[in-house]
Write an enzyme that holds these catalytic residues in place. Structure first.
Site, PDB file in Angstrom:
ATOM      1  CE  LYS A  40      -0.291  -0.390   5.121  1.00  0.00           C
ATOM      2  NZ  LYS A  40      -1.019  -1.209   6.165  1.00  0.00           N
ATOM      3  CE1 TYR A 261      13.874  31.334   6.515  1.00  0.00           C
ATOM      4  CE2 TYR A 261      13.830  29.154   6.037  1.00  0.00           C
ATOM      5  CZ  TYR A 261      13.542  30.402   5.693  1.00  0.00           C
ATOM      6  OH  TYR A 261      13.459  30.726   4.228  1.00  0.00           O
TER       7      TYR A 261
HETATM    8  C1  LIG Z   1      -0.427  -1.930   6.795  1.00  0.00           C
HETATM    9  C2  LIG Z   1      -0.941  -3.307   7.275  1.00  0.00           C
HETATM   10  C3  LIG Z   1      -0.131  -4.216   7.392  1.00  0.00           C
HETATM   11  C4  LIG Z   1       1.453  -4.432   7.113  1.00  0.00           C
HETATM   12  O1  LIG Z   1       1.811  -3.846   8.278  1.00  0.00           O
HETATM   13  P1  LIG Z   1       3.397  -3.768   8.721  1.00  0.00           P
HETATM   14  O2  LIG Z   1       3.449  -3.286  10.038  1.00  0.00           O
HETATM   15  O3  LIG Z   1       4.037  -2.774   7.731  1.00  0.00           O
HETATM   16  O4  LIG Z   1       3.984  -4.905   8.539  1.00  0.00           O
HETATM   17  C5  LIG Z   1      -0.627  -5.617   7.407  1.00  0.00           C
HETATM   18  N1  LIG Z   1      -2.208  -5.559   7.645  1.00  0.00           N
HETATM   19  C6  LIG Z   1      -3.005  -4.607   7.634  1.00  0.00           C
HETATM   20  C7  LIG Z   1      -4.456  -4.734   7.821  1.00  0.00           C
HETATM   21  C8  LIG Z   1      -2.481  -3.360   7.386  1.00  0.00           C
HETATM   22  O5  LIG Z   1      -3.169  -2.241   7.337  1.00  0.00           O
END
Ligand SMILES: *Cc1c(COP(=O)(O)O)cnc(C)c1O
Length: 370
Positions: A40, A261
């Site tokens: 994702k 800054y």
């Molecule tokens: C993002 C996500 C994962 C992966 O999690 P990591 O901690 O990056 O391994 C797995 N299951 C769900 C439902 C997620 O939203």
């Protein structure tokens, strides 16, 4: 004419072989349970177009993304793989799932009803994953909803359940954390309420909680990309990201003065400053101001002053001039200042550092061949 790396202020190298090696390492811990890949948010900012095929070549055949748009872009990259959409199905998107052979994760009674209606219109069962909430209160059916739907035999003739999933809230806190055991128990209870299907509970850190968290399939994301799934212990994963920022100017300071800054850093002694072409517009978070560590010539150099939009400044007084000169590079993320360290310096987690990596960096991919 120049090359893109000549024009960019920083070069981001992403090691696809390290991602593939991390996936194999996680798979080998699973004793036969399937290892999926979570890609994702454009593979945590690293580029799903390059990362997903590399995972596929390593053997990954199940992918998770958050949104259907991500899934539609992913589909042609991994034609024979299962692609699950974690956020599930929205009204009017049912046909997109079917046209691209995507699988929704059904999170709510409303999503279950949408998918059931789509199956009725098509006149045949439609596959989907089912998400039960065991302690995140974010997505997923409540125990009462799982119980109510579980006994609806006609529903499960229309919806073919292929995966039951839930998500751990405290996986990185390790097996001693009571919440992990509680969520596992609630997951088992939910399983008993629903028709038989494969089960999945573990994210990256969940894989390291032990075999009773593995079930049929694990869903690692961050660990594939080098984030430590066992914080506080040595990182079992290979580093994936190398970010090198170019020195634009070296400033010799011989009278006391302030940097950047807000004049938040004062130089009291003679020294040298290197100004590097990256800033908060590139995802070099402003919370790194006066905190981050750069590395040049094997030496750590402190980032001084505030992070500006396009520039940051390092105190390079202790680095020989032959190493630190305009055009030389400073590791902003590298072997000696890995993503978890930068995240800690920024007061955040590696996930946010990766997904913030800027679009102005010149991106270079290493490895990834079959
Ligand atoms: C993002 C996500 C994962 C992966 O999690 P990591 O901690 O990056 O391994 C797995 N299951 C769900 C439902 C997620 O939203």
């Amino acid at each position: 004419m120049s090359e893109p790396q000549d024009r960019a202020g920083a070069v981001l190298t992403i090691d696809l072989d390290a991602i593939a090696a991390n996936w194999r390492r996680l798979r080998d811990r699973l004793n036969g349970a399937e290892c999926a890949g979570v890609v994702k948010a454009d593979a945590y900012g690293l580029g799903a177009a390059q990362v997903a095929p590399a995972l596929h070549r390593a053997g990954c055949r199940t992918f998770f993304v958050a949104t259907i748009d991500e899934a539609i872009r992913l589909r042609p990259l991994v034609p024979d793989a299962r692609v699950f959409v974690l956020n599930g199905v929205y009204p009017r998107t049912e046909d997109d799932f079917l046209a691209h052979e995507l699988l929704p994760v059904l999170n709510t009674p409303e999503q279950v009803a949408l998918w059931r209606a789509a199956a009725a219109r098509r006149g045949h069962p439609l596959a989907a994953a089912v998400h039960v909430d065991t302690g995140m209160a974010r997505l997923g059916l409540s125990p009462a909803e799982a119980e109510a739907l579980g006994g609806d035999d006609a529903l499960w003739r229309a919806v073919r359940p292929v995966l039951l999933l839930s998500h751990l809230a405290c996986a990185e806190d390790g097996p001693g954390e009571a919440m992990n055991r509680e969520q596992r128990q609630r997951f088992q209870a939910a399983r008993a309420l629903l028709p038989p299907m494969a089960a999945s509970l573990a994210n990256s850190s969940g894989i390291f909680l032990g075999a009773d968290f593995h079930f049929d399939l694990a869903r690692p994301g961050a660990a594939l990309f080098g984030v430590n799934p066992t914080p506080g212990k040595p990182n079992p994963m290979a580093q994936v990201v190398h970010l090198q920022g170019k020195i634009v100017q070296v400033r010799h300071v011989d009278t006391p003065m302030t940097v950047g800054y807000g004049a938040t850093h004062r130089i009291a002694r003679r020294g040298r400053l290197a100004t590097v072409a990256a800033g908060y517009a590139d995802g070099y978070l402003r919370s790194l101001s006066n905190r981050a560590t750069g590395v040049i010539g094997g030496r750590s150099v402190p980032m001084v002053g505030r992070v500006s939009m396009d520039l940051i400044t390092f105190d390079i007084s202790d680095v020989p001039e032959r190493l630190a000169h305009p055009g030389a590079v400073i590791d902003l993320i590298g072997p000696d200042n890995p993503v978890d360290r930068i995240a800690a310096e920024a007061g955040t987690i590696g996930y946010e550092i990766l997904t913030s990596l800027g679009r102005r960096y010149h991106r270079r991919y290493r490895g990834g061949s079959a």
